[in-house]
Write a protein that holds these residues in place. Structure first.
Motif, PDB file in Angstrom:
ATOM      1  N   GLN A   1       0.804  -1.215   0.000  1.00 50.44           N
ATOM      2  CA  GLN A   1       0.000   0.000   0.000  1.00 50.44           C
ATOM      3  C   GLN A   1       0.848   1.282   0.000  1.00 50.44           C
ATOM      4  O   GLN A   1       0.374   2.348  -0.407  1.00 50.44           O
ATOM      5  N   THR A   2       2.100   1.182   0.429  1.00 45.70           N
ATOM      6  CA  THR A   2       3.005   2.331   0.337  1.00 45.70           C
ATOM      7  C   THR A   2       3.084   2.826  -1.105  1.00 45.70           C
ATOM      8  O   THR A   2       3.119   4.036  -1.367  1.00 45.70           O
ATOM      9  N   ILE A   3       3.081   1.893  -2.041  1.00 47.62           N
ATOM     10  CA  ILE A   3       3.198   2.216  -3.459  1.00 47.62           C
ATOM     11  C   ILE A   3       1.901   2.814  -3.992  1.00 47.62           C
ATOM     12  O   ILE A   3       1.907   3.853  -4.663  1.00 47.62           O
ATOM     13  N   SER A   4       0.783   2.163  -3.677  1.00 47.30           N
ATOM     14  CA  SER A   4      -0.494   2.515  -4.291  1.00 47.30           C
ATOM     15  C   SER A   4      -1.270   3.597  -3.539  1.00 47.30           C
ATOM     16  O   SER A   4      -1.797   4.533  -4.155  1.00 47.30           O
ATOM     17  N   HIS A   5      -1.346   3.483  -2.216  1.00 52.91           N
ATOM     18  CA  HIS A   5      -2.241   4.347  -1.460  1.00 52.91           C
ATOM     19  C   HIS A   5      -1.542   5.521  -0.769  1.00 52.91           C
ATOM     20  O   HIS A   5      -2.132   6.595  -0.628  1.00 52.91           O
ATOM     21  N   TYR A   6      -0.326   5.332  -0.321  1.00 46.31           N
ATOM     22  CA  TYR A   6       0.376   6.405   0.379  1.00 46.31           C
ATOM     23  C   TYR A   6       1.114   7.326  -0.593  1.00 46.31           C
ATOM     24  O   TYR A   6       0.914   8.532  -0.597  1.00 46.31           O
ATOM     25  N   LYS A   7       1.938   6.726  -1.435  1.00 50.17           N
ATOM     26  CA  LYS A   7       2.692   7.527  -2.401  1.00 50.17           C
ATOM     27  C   LYS A   7       1.950   7.707  -3.720  1.00 50.17           C
ATOM     28  O   LYS A   7       2.337   8.541  -4.532  1.00 50.17           O
ATOM     29  N   ARG A   8       0.919   6.886  -3.951  1.00 47.53           N
ATOM     30  CA  ARG A   8       0.058   7.008  -5.131  1.00 47.53           C
ATOM     31  C   ARG A   8       0.863   7.051  -6.426  1.00 47.53           C
ATOM     32  O   ARG A   8       0.671   7.889  -7.295  1.00 47.53           O
ATOM     33  N   LEU A   9       1.826   6.134  -6.503  1.00 44.54           N
ATOM     34  CA  LEU A   9       2.683   5.914  -7.677  1.00 44.54           C
ATOM     35  C   LEU A   9       3.702   7.024  -7.920  1.00 44.54           C
ATOM     36  O   LEU A   9       4.391   7.014  -8.942  1.00 44.54           O
ATOM     37  N   LYS A  10       3.836   7.946  -6.974  1.00 43.28           N
ATOM     38  CA  LYS A  10       4.811   9.025  -7.143  1.00 43.28           C
ATOM     39  C   LYS A  10       6.098   8.679  -6.415  1.00 43.28           C
ATOM     40  O   LYS A  10       6.102   8.438  -5.211  1.00 43.28           O
ATOM     41  N   GLU A  11       7.202   8.633  -7.155  1.00 38.87           N
ATOM     42  CA  GLU A  11       8.525   8.337  -6.596  1.00 38.87           C
ATOM     43  C   GLU A  11       8.498   7.024  -5.793  1.00 38.87           C
ATOM     44  O   GLU A  11       8.849   6.979  -4.615  1.00 38.87           O
ATOM     45  N   VAL A  12       8.090   5.968  -6.473  1.00 40.31           N
ATOM     46  CA  VAL A  12       7.901   4.682  -5.781  1.00 40.31           C
ATOM     47  C   VAL A  12       8.898   3.608  -6.220  1.00 40.31           C
ATOM     48  O   VAL A  12       8.798   2.467  -5.771  1.00 40.31           O
ATOM     49  N   GLN A  13       9.835   3.947  -7.079  1.00 39.36           N
ATOM     50  CA  GLN A  13      10.698   2.912  -7.645  1.00 39.36           C
ATOM     51  C   GLN A  13      11.449   2.117  -6.578  1.00 39.36           C
ATOM     52  O   GLN A  13      11.592   0.895  -6.668  1.00 39.36           O
ATOM     53  N   GLU A  14      11.918   2.783  -5.541  1.00 34.67           N
ATOM     54  CA  GLU A  14      12.645   2.087  -4.474  1.00 34.67           C
ATOM     55  C   GLU A  14      11.734   1.073  -3.776  1.00 34.67           C
ATOM     56  O   GLU A  14      12.150  -0.062  -3.500  1.00 34.67           O
ATOM     57  N   SER A  15      10.500   1.473  -3.510  1.00 36.48           N
ATOM     58  CA  SER A  15       9.545   0.560  -2.867  1.00 36.48           C
ATOM     59  C   SER A  15       9.182  -0.591  -3.790  1.00 36.48           C
ATOM     60  O   SER A  15       9.060  -1.749  -3.352  1.00 36.48           O
ATOM     61  N   VAL A  16       8.996  -0.299  -5.057  1.00 38.73           N
ATOM     62  CA  VAL A  16       8.682  -1.353  -6.024  1.00 38.73           C
ATOM     63  C   VAL A  16       9.816  -2.367  -6.086  1.00 38.73           C
ATOM     64  O   VAL A  16       9.595  -3.587  -6.050  1.00 38.73           O
ATOM     65  N   ASP A  17      11.034  -1.882  -6.152  1.00 39.06           N
ATOM     66  CA  ASP A  17      12.187  -2.779  -6.219  1.00 39.06           C
ATOM     67  C   ASP A  17      12.273  -3.666  -4.982  1.00 39.06           C
ATOM     68  O   ASP A  17      12.581  -4.864  -5.077  1.00 39.06           O
ATOM     69  N   ALA A  18      11.970  -3.085  -3.815  1.00 39.39           N
ATOM     70  CA  ALA A  18      12.014  -3.864  -2.575  1.00 39.39           C
ATOM     71  C   ALA A  18      10.930  -4.934  -2.567  1.00 39.39           C
ATOM     72  O   ALA A  18      11.166  -6.081  -2.152  1.00 39.39           O
ATOM     73  N   ASN A  19       9.730  -4.577  -3.042  1.00 45.63           N
ATOM     74  CA  ASN A  19       8.640  -5.551  -3.122  1.00 45.63           C
ATOM     75  C   ASN A  19       9.002  -6.709  -4.049  1.00 45.63           C
ATOM     76  O   ASN A  19       8.860  -7.878  -3.694  1.00 45.63           O
ATOM     77  N   VAL A  20       9.484  -6.358  -5.224  1.00 47.04           N
ATOM     78  CA  VAL A  20       9.810  -7.393  -6.215  1.00 47.04           C
ATOM     79  C   VAL A  20      10.963  -8.261  -5.729  1.00 47.04           C
ATOM     80  O   VAL A  20      10.948  -9.489  -5.885  1.00 47.04           O
ATOM     81  N   LYS A  21      11.961  -7.645  -5.128  1.00 47.69           N
ATOM     82  CA  LYS A  21      13.118  -8.398  -4.633  1.00 47.69           C
ATOM     83  C   LYS A  21      12.694  -9.463  -3.624  1.00 47.69           C
ATOM     84  O   LYS A  21      13.109 -10.626  -3.709  1.00 47.69           O
ATOM     85  N   ASN A  22      11.852  -9.071  -2.666  1.00 47.95           N
ATOM     86  CA  ASN A  22      11.439 -10.025  -1.638  1.00 47.95           C
ATOM     87  C   ASN A  22      10.462 -11.063  -2.186  1.00 47.95           C
ATOM     88  O   ASN A  22      10.563 -12.252  -1.874  1.00 47.95           O
TER      89      ASN A  22
END
Length: 297
Positions: free
Chosen positions: A106-127
Motif C-alpha cells: 500500500q506504500t506504493i499505491s495508497h500512500y505515495k500514489r505511484l509518485k517516486e515509488v521505484q525504491e519501494s517497487v524494487d524492494a517488493n519485487v526483490k522479496n
C-alpha cells in the motif's frame, strides 16, 4: 472484502457485459496452446477468515490450504513488506504446482500514489522473488479516488516495470472505464506493455464492470454478496464466459473468490472449480469444505 458491499443484492443487475471487439480480437491473435492454465483460490488462508474450511486440529493453515487449492490471492503483502525469509518459508510450505498472486504494498499505491515509488517497487519485487517459480503475478490495486488526472503516474509506473515478472493492475475510479478517451488510452498502454487488466465483479460497483482483456490472461477478482442463490447464479454466468474465452484463445485464467463477509469463499471456489472441470475439461482437485455449523453446534 467490503469493496462494493450492499445490503440488498437482489436489487442489482449482475449481468456480465458483452466482450468488446478488442477483447475478441486480442484472443484471436493469441498463439494457441494446448496448455490452458487455471488458478482458482481465495484471498486469505487463515482460520479466522475462512469459515467452514479447516478440519479440527489443523495447525499449518497454509499447508492445508495449499493441499486444497492451487493458488492464493495474497492480500497480506498489501499491508507490509514481508522479509525474504517469510517468502522462503511460504515457498517451502506449498506444493510445486501452487502459485502466489501477491498485492503490491500500500506504500506504493495508497500512500505515495505511484509518485517516486521505484525504491519501494524494487524492494517488493526483490522479496517476492524468493517465491521463485511459485510467484504467479503481482498486482497493483489503486484506491477509488485515484483518478485519470494522474494518468502520467500510471504511464511512468508501467514503463518502469522492467521486471521479468508479469504485472496486473486494478483501477477503481469510474472514469478509468467510463470515459472512452481515458479507457482507450489505458487499454492501449496496458496491452502495449503486456500488463494484465484486472476485472472486478462486485455488487455495489457495477460501474467498474467491463470485459476488456489486455493480455491472454484473465485476472478476475469476484466478490460474492453473501447471498447463496445469487452468488452461485453469478458464478454460473462467469463459467459460460470462460468457456467462450477458452475457445477464442485465452491462455490463462486467474479467478479469486471473495465475500463481503468471508463465510463461504472456499465453498464458492469449490463450486466454481467443479463446474469448470465439467465445462472446459480442467482436472483441478475440488477442495473439501465443511458443512455450515448448525444452530445447536
Amino acid at each position: 472484502m467490503k469493496f462494493g458491499q450492499v445490503d440488498a443484492p437482489e436489487e442489482f443487475d449482475f449481468t456480465i457485459p458483452p466482450d468488446p471487439p478488442e477483447t475478441t480480437k486480442l484472443l484471436k491473435q493469441t498463439s494457441k496452446s494446448d496448455d490452458f492454465e487455471v488458478y482458482v483460490g481465495c484471498a486469505k488462508w487463515n482460520k479466522k477468515d475462512l469459515k467452514n474450511f479447516f478440519p479440527k486440529g489443523v495447525k499449518d493453515e497454509l499447508g492445508y490450504y495449499s493441499s486444497q487449492f492451487n493458488s492464493i490471492e495474497l492480500n497480506a503483502t498489501f499491508y507490509r513488506l514481508f522479509p525474504k525469509e517469510t517468502f522462503e518459508k511460504w515457498y517451502a510450505t506449498v506444493p510445486e504446482n501452487f502459485r502466489f498472486f501477491p498485492k503490491l504494498e500500500q506504500t506504493i499505491s495508497h500512500y505515495k500514489r505511484l509518485k517516486e515509488v521505484q525504491e519501494s517497487v524494487d524492494a517488493n519485487v526483490k522479496n517476492m522473488s524468493h517465491l521463485q517459480e511459485k510467484l504467479g503475478m503481482p498486482f497493483l490495486q489503486m484506491p477509488d479516488n485515484f483518478a485519470p488526472k494522474d494518468f502520467d503516474r500510471v504511464v511512468t509506473f508501467i514503463e518502469n516495470w522492467t521486471n521479468k515478472i508479469p504485472l496486473a493492475i486494478e483501477l477503481r475510479h469510474t472514469k478509468w472505464y467510463n470515459d472512452p478517451e481515458v479507457s482507450n488510452a489505458l487499454y492501449a498502454l496496458l496491452q502495449a506493455h503486456g500488463v494484465t487488466n484486472v476485472l472486478v465483479d462486485t455488487a455495489g460497483r457495477r460501474d467498474l464492470m467491463h470485459m476488456r482483456l489486455t493480455t491472454s490472461t484473465a485476472f478476475v477478482r469476484w466478490v460474492g454478496a453473501n447471498d447463496a442463490e445469487s452468488d452461485r447464479a453469478r458464478l454460473d454466468e462467469w463459467i459460460k464466459r470462460i468457456v467462450q474465452w477458452k475457445k477464442a484463445g485465452l491462455q490463462k485464467l486467474l479467478f479469486f473468490v471473495h465475500q463481503n463477509e468471508e463465510q463461504e469463499s472456499p465453498a464458492l471456489a469449490a463450486y466454481l472449480i467443479e463446474r469448470l472441470n465439467k465445462k472446459i475439461g480442467t482436472n483441478l482437485p475440488i477442495p473439501k469444505t465443511l458443512p455450515p455449523k448448525g444452530l445447536f453446534d
